[in-house]
Enzyme design. Structure first.
Site, PDB file in Angstrom:
ATOM      1  N   ARG A   1       0.824  -1.201   0.000  1.00  0.00           N
ATOM      2  CA  ARG A   1       0.000   0.000   0.000  1.00  0.00           C
ATOM      3  C   ARG A   1       0.862   1.257   0.000  1.00  0.00           C
ATOM      4  O   ARG A   1       2.039   1.231   0.367  1.00  0.00           O
ATOM      5  CB  ARG A   1      -0.916   0.014   1.229  1.00  0.00           C
ATOM      6  CG  ARG A   1      -2.001  -1.029   1.220  1.00  0.00           C
ATOM      7  CD  ARG A   1      -2.878  -0.939   2.465  1.00  0.00           C
ATOM      8  NE  ARG A   1      -2.160  -1.300   3.678  1.00  0.00           N
ATOM      9  CZ  ARG A   1      -1.691  -0.435   4.574  1.00  0.00           C
ATOM     10  NH1 ARG A   1      -1.892   0.873   4.392  1.00  0.00           N
ATOM     11  NH2 ARG A   1      -1.048  -0.849   5.643  1.00  0.00           N
TER      12      ARG A   1
ATOM     13  N   ARG B   1       1.453 -12.376  -1.477  1.00  0.00           N
ATOM     14  CA  ARG B   1       0.081 -12.520  -0.974  1.00  0.00           C
ATOM     15  C   ARG B   1      -0.724 -13.493  -1.819  1.00  0.00           C
ATOM     16  O   ARG B   1      -0.425 -13.726  -2.994  1.00  0.00           O
ATOM     17  CB  ARG B   1      -0.626 -11.169  -1.000  1.00  0.00           C
ATOM     18  CG  ARG B   1      -0.077 -10.131  -0.037  1.00  0.00           C
ATOM     19  CD  ARG B   1      -0.740 -10.235   1.312  1.00  0.00           C
ATOM     20  NE  ARG B   1      -0.311  -9.193   2.223  1.00  0.00           N
ATOM     21  CZ  ARG B   1      -0.881  -8.958   3.396  1.00  0.00           C
ATOM     22  NH1 ARG B   1      -1.922  -9.691   3.775  1.00  0.00           N
ATOM     23  NH2 ARG B   1      -0.434  -8.013   4.200  1.00  0.00           N
TER      24      ARG B   1
ATOM     25  N   HIS C   1     -10.346  -3.768  12.818  1.00  0.00           N
ATOM     26  CA  HIS C   1      -9.301  -4.434  12.044  1.00  0.00           C
ATOM     27  C   HIS C   1      -8.957  -5.720  12.794  1.00  0.00           C
ATOM     28  O   HIS C   1      -8.079  -5.734  13.654  1.00  0.00           O
ATOM     29  CB  HIS C   1      -8.077  -3.520  11.913  1.00  0.00           C
ATOM     30  CG  HIS C   1      -7.075  -4.026  10.926  1.00  0.00           C
ATOM     31  ND1 HIS C   1      -5.721  -3.845  11.087  1.00  0.00           N
ATOM     32  CD2 HIS C   1      -7.225  -4.693   9.762  1.00  0.00           C
ATOM     33  CE1 HIS C   1      -5.075  -4.376  10.060  1.00  0.00           C
ATOM     34  NE2 HIS C   1      -5.964  -4.904   9.243  1.00  0.00           N
TER      35      HIS C   1
ATOM     36  N   LYS D   1      -8.536  -2.310   1.057  1.00  0.00           N
ATOM     37  CA  LYS D   1      -8.474  -1.406   2.200  1.00  0.00           C
ATOM     38  C   LYS D   1      -9.295  -0.133   1.966  1.00  0.00           C
ATOM     39  O   LYS D   1      -9.703   0.519   2.929  1.00  0.00           O
ATOM     40  CB  LYS D   1      -7.022  -1.055   2.506  1.00  0.00           C
ATOM     41  CG  LYS D   1      -6.238  -2.217   3.093  1.00  0.00           C
ATOM     42  CD  LYS D   1      -6.905  -2.793   4.346  1.00  0.00           C
ATOM     43  CE  LYS D   1      -6.060  -3.872   5.001  1.00  0.00           C
ATOM     44  NZ  LYS D   1      -6.752  -4.500   6.159  1.00  0.00           N
TER      45      LYS D   1
ATOM     46  N   SER E   1      -1.124  -5.845   9.742  1.00  0.00           N
ATOM     47  CA  SER E   1      -0.584  -6.830   8.808  1.00  0.00           C
ATOM     48  C   SER E   1       0.724  -7.405   9.344  1.00  0.00           C
ATOM     49  O   SER E   1       1.584  -6.677   9.839  1.00  0.00           O
ATOM     50  CB  SER E   1      -0.346  -6.175   7.442  1.00  0.00           C
ATOM     51  OG  SER E   1      -1.551  -5.739   6.889  1.00  0.00           O
TER      52      SER E   1
ATOM     53  N   LYS F   1      -2.940 -12.326  12.304  1.00  0.00           N
ATOM     54  CA  LYS F   1      -4.405 -12.416  12.309  1.00  0.00           C
ATOM     55  C   LYS F   1      -4.913 -13.549  11.440  1.00  0.00           C
ATOM     56  O   LYS F   1      -5.738 -14.361  11.863  1.00  0.00           O
ATOM     57  CB  LYS F   1      -5.024 -11.098  11.810  1.00  0.00           C
ATOM     58  CG  LYS F   1      -4.908  -9.931  12.736  1.00  0.00           C
ATOM     59  CD  LYS F   1      -5.823  -8.791  12.326  1.00  0.00           C
ATOM     60  CE  LYS F   1      -5.795  -8.461  10.845  1.00  0.00           C
ATOM     61  NZ  LYS F   1      -4.477  -8.107  10.336  1.00  0.00           N
ATOM     62  N   THR F   2      -4.446 -13.587  10.201  1.00  0.00           N
ATOM     63  CA  THR F   2      -4.926 -14.607   9.265  1.00  0.00           C
ATOM     64  C   THR F   2      -4.480 -15.999   9.694  1.00  0.00           C
ATOM     65  O   THR F   2      -5.268 -16.947   9.736  1.00  0.00           O
ATOM     66  CB  THR F   2      -4.424 -14.297   7.844  1.00  0.00           C
ATOM     67  OG1 THR F   2      -4.969 -13.049   7.415  1.00  0.00           O
ATOM     68  CG2 THR F   2      -4.836 -15.387   6.874  1.00  0.00           C
TER      69      THR F   2
ATOM     70  N   ASP G   1      -9.708 -10.618   8.563  1.00  0.00           N
ATOM     71  CA  ASP G   1      -9.086  -9.282   8.586  1.00  0.00           C
ATOM     72  C   ASP G   1     -10.012  -8.131   8.989  1.00  0.00           C
ATOM     73  O   ASP G   1      -9.566  -7.212   9.655  1.00  0.00           O
ATOM     74  CB  ASP G   1      -8.494  -8.980   7.204  1.00  0.00           C
ATOM     75  CG  ASP G   1      -7.561  -7.776   7.226  1.00  0.00           C
ATOM     76  OD1 ASP G   1      -6.773  -7.650   8.178  1.00  0.00           O
ATOM     77  OD2 ASP G   1      -7.622  -6.966   6.294  1.00  0.00           O
TER      78      ASP G   1
END
Length: 631
Positions: free
Chosen positions: A151, A416, A313, A294, A332, A336-337, A351
């Site tokens: 990003r 990703r 988030h 996002k 990130s 989390k994932t 997410d």
């Protein structure tokens, strides 16, 4: 190693030239009044109605593999012939283009428009028209996002206009853009899109709860981008698509074409801009697909709190007991994932979530997992989800076998994969729980190596750490970040906040108190030393999983705890299967020199925490301020 060649911009150049603090706090009367003042419990349909009434344009509705013209709605243009196999029967939509396109700027007379195309069709077009695209040995579409592999937060803008300006938290996260400058970028994007031979449109939803879901339309020039958003948005049924109507928000992705650096408000050739009045998002100068994902999250971060729903988030999962719901907060790269993909629990999402008065629901229809160092042994659910229909970004693979080398970071650390959530075998479909969370896990990636792998937080500590949002930016998640660096990100999601952190924190504090939620801080970062130092190592994933298992079983809640100095955190004295020097960082730094460095580093991190929290202290209650480190 496969790379995406840059798309030619020459044809678009001529066309585009003409367009030249956290009150969160304890639950006090002042906090309650703040909630009443700032989060009036509006219904989403009222919000959408207000946005629609202020919108100055009607957005695109595209036909599926179909041309339209003001003279004949069913004809194809001879100079852009429809490409198909002679045995294929097309299901076509034939809306009146004068009604559906009239004020978007997209020239439907000269563009082949593909609406909600199938996965197979998008594969065909990506392989045919996007150089460097290939199919992996497991069937995933391998592609490149070009120069940008993360990003570009410094290029994010929100339009400063009268209907929303007083609500927005202006500052380093949300930078103002004038309405005029947005229109210039909008025109530039439309000019570029009008030079393409084909465009792709995906109509989908954000938010699984029908009461709060938002209709999102994506218009883009790359099949890769369309497939990505097909995976990440909630996919409509045929009946829902037939009755879709006008979207609540439209994303115009012209990322292969740059912004004009001399346009007022631009700081580079990249621009990611959201206009709440026009209900549009315009992307220029970056082909990184995560900007769209996002961007939708940012939109929800504005609309949901206005409807009395807390946007977070976070990832979320649910045990066999439907009341056993866990939220995982984190930026990130914090896990989390990975940690929410548990074969013994049902995945709600990885997410982005919302917490309403009925329970938790996912915003997305898919997952966006980091792939660096991915293995079937460590992350079997994610590894198995990389198959036909998934999109692999910026990975390196063997040109003969087409097997991906997940250890190769030569293109980026931020490799990703985007895949539909149903590719996770135990996903909860629909992705919503009728229960409130039992546990909240705040994930951090401490590059200093001094935070414990697990701590039990008091309500005041929970607010302090939610407001602080400490972690390390992981390499590759943002443009220019090549190694972890310490950062504080309010609400564990500051780059995506639209309202002041106070509003999100106050809502969370209220919900934690109301539903008696247990809150834990888990460090998935380094131990035994700071990142890059001799003796330091990343906390093992198996240890993090074991800690979370103990939280879910209730075992950890019954453990004996001790106070970790300076930070005042409660840490378990012992846990089955986890070494004592892992549970207590003070024991992990070895040797006399290591002990001295440990004490210096603890003090340094504590000072950073206190310095960061100073900007919220005037709005925080005394017990929350007291929950911080003491030097």
């Amino acid at each position: 190693m496969l790379a995406q060649n840059e798309q030619s911009m020459a044809a678009a150049a001529a066309a585009a030239a003409a367009s030249g603090a956290a009150a969160g706090l304890s639950i006090s009367n002042s906090a309650a009044s703040l909630v009443n003042k700032t989060t009036a419990h509006l219904q989403v349909d009222q919000l959408k109605s207000g946005l629609q009434s202020s919108a100055s344009s009607t957005h695109t509705t595209a036909s599926n593999n179909t041309h339209g013209s003001s003279h004949s709605h069913h004809s194809h243009h001879s100079h852009y012939p429809q490409q198909s196999h002679p045995g294929i029967h097309h299901k076509a939509y034939h809306p009146d283009p004068e009604l559906m396109y009239h004020d978007t700027g997209i020239d439907y007379n000269h563009v082949l428009m593909n609406r909600n195309a199938s996965v197979a069709k998008l594969y065909e077009d990506a392989l045919r028209y996007e150089e460097g695209t290939i199919i992996s040995s497991t069937g995933a579409l391998v592609t490149s996002s070009g120069k940008k592999t993360g990003r570009s937060p410094k290029d994010k803008r929100i339009v400063d206009e009268s209907s929303t300006s007083e609500d927005i938290w202006w500052g380093p996260v949300n930078t103002k853009l004038s309405e005029h400058a947005f229109l210039i970028n909008h025109e530039r994007a439309v000019d570029y899109l009008n030079t393409r031979e084909r465009l792709y449109v995906f109509d989908g939803y954000a938010g699984w709860d029908p009461k709060y879901r938002i209709k999102i339309r994506v218009v883009c020039a790359r099949a890769y981008h369309c497939l990505f958003m097909r995976n990440m948005l909630i996919r409509p049924t045929d009946d829902e698509l037939e009755d879709y109507g006008e979207p609540d928000f439209t994303i115009l992705n012209a990322g292969a074409f740059p912004a004009n650096r001399y346009t007022t408000g631009m700081t580079s050739t990249t621009s990611v801009a959201i206009n709440f009045k026009r209900r549009e998002m315009v992307i220029l100068g970056t082909e990184y697909a995560g900007e769209m994902k996002k961007g939708v999250f940012t939109i929800m971060h504005y609309l949901m709190p206005k409807a009395g729903v807390l946007s977070l988030h976070s990832s979320a999962n649910q045990g066999e007991d439907k009341e056993d719901v866990t939220l995982f907060f984190g930026l990130s790269g914090t896990g989390k994932t990975t940690l929410s993909a548990d074969p013994r629990r049902h995945l709600i999402g990885d997410d982005e979530h919302c917490w309403s008065d009925k329970g938790v629901f996912n915003i997305e229809g898919g997952c966006y997992a980091k792939c660096i160092d991915l293995s079937e042994e460590k992350e079997p659910e994610i590894f198995g989800a990389i198959r036909f229909g998934s999109v692999l970004e910026n990975v390196v693979l063997d040109e003969d076998t087409r097997q991906v080398d997940y250890k190769d970071n030569s293109l980026t650390e931020n490799t990703r994969c985007a895949y539909p959530i149903e590719y996770i075998p135990n996903a909860l479909i629909p992705c919503m729980s009728g229960s409130h969370p039992k546990n909240i896990i705040m994930l951090t990636c401490d590059a200093f190596g001094v935070l414990p792998p697990v701590s039990r937080l008091s309500p005041a500590q929970a607010m302090y750490h939610f407001i602080s949002g400490f972690t390390a930016k992981m390499a590759g998640t943002e443009d220019g970040v090549t190694e972890p660096e310490a950062t504080f990100s309010a609400c564990f999601g500051q780059p995506f906040l639209v309202l002041h952190p106070t509003q999100y924190a106050t809502m969370l504090a209220s919900k934690i108190e109301e539903h008696k939620v247990d809150v834990w801080l888990i460090n998935t970062g380094w131990t035994g030393g700071a990142y890059g130092k001799a003796g330091s190592q990343r906390i093992s994933l198996k240890y993090s999983r074991a800690i979370i298992d103990a939280i879910h079983s209730g075992e950890l809640k019954q453990a004996e705890f001790q106070t970790y100095p300076v930070f005042g955190l409660e840490i378990p004295k012992a846990m089955k299967g986890i070494p004592g020097d892992v549970l207590n960082p003070a024991e992990a730094w070895k040797g006399e020199e290591g002990k001295r460095e440990y004490l210096t580093t603890v003090r340094k991190l504590a000072e950073l925490f206190n310095e960061n929290f100073d900007k919220y202290a005037d709005q925080a209650s005394e017990d929350v301020i007291a929950a911080g480190p003491k030097i």
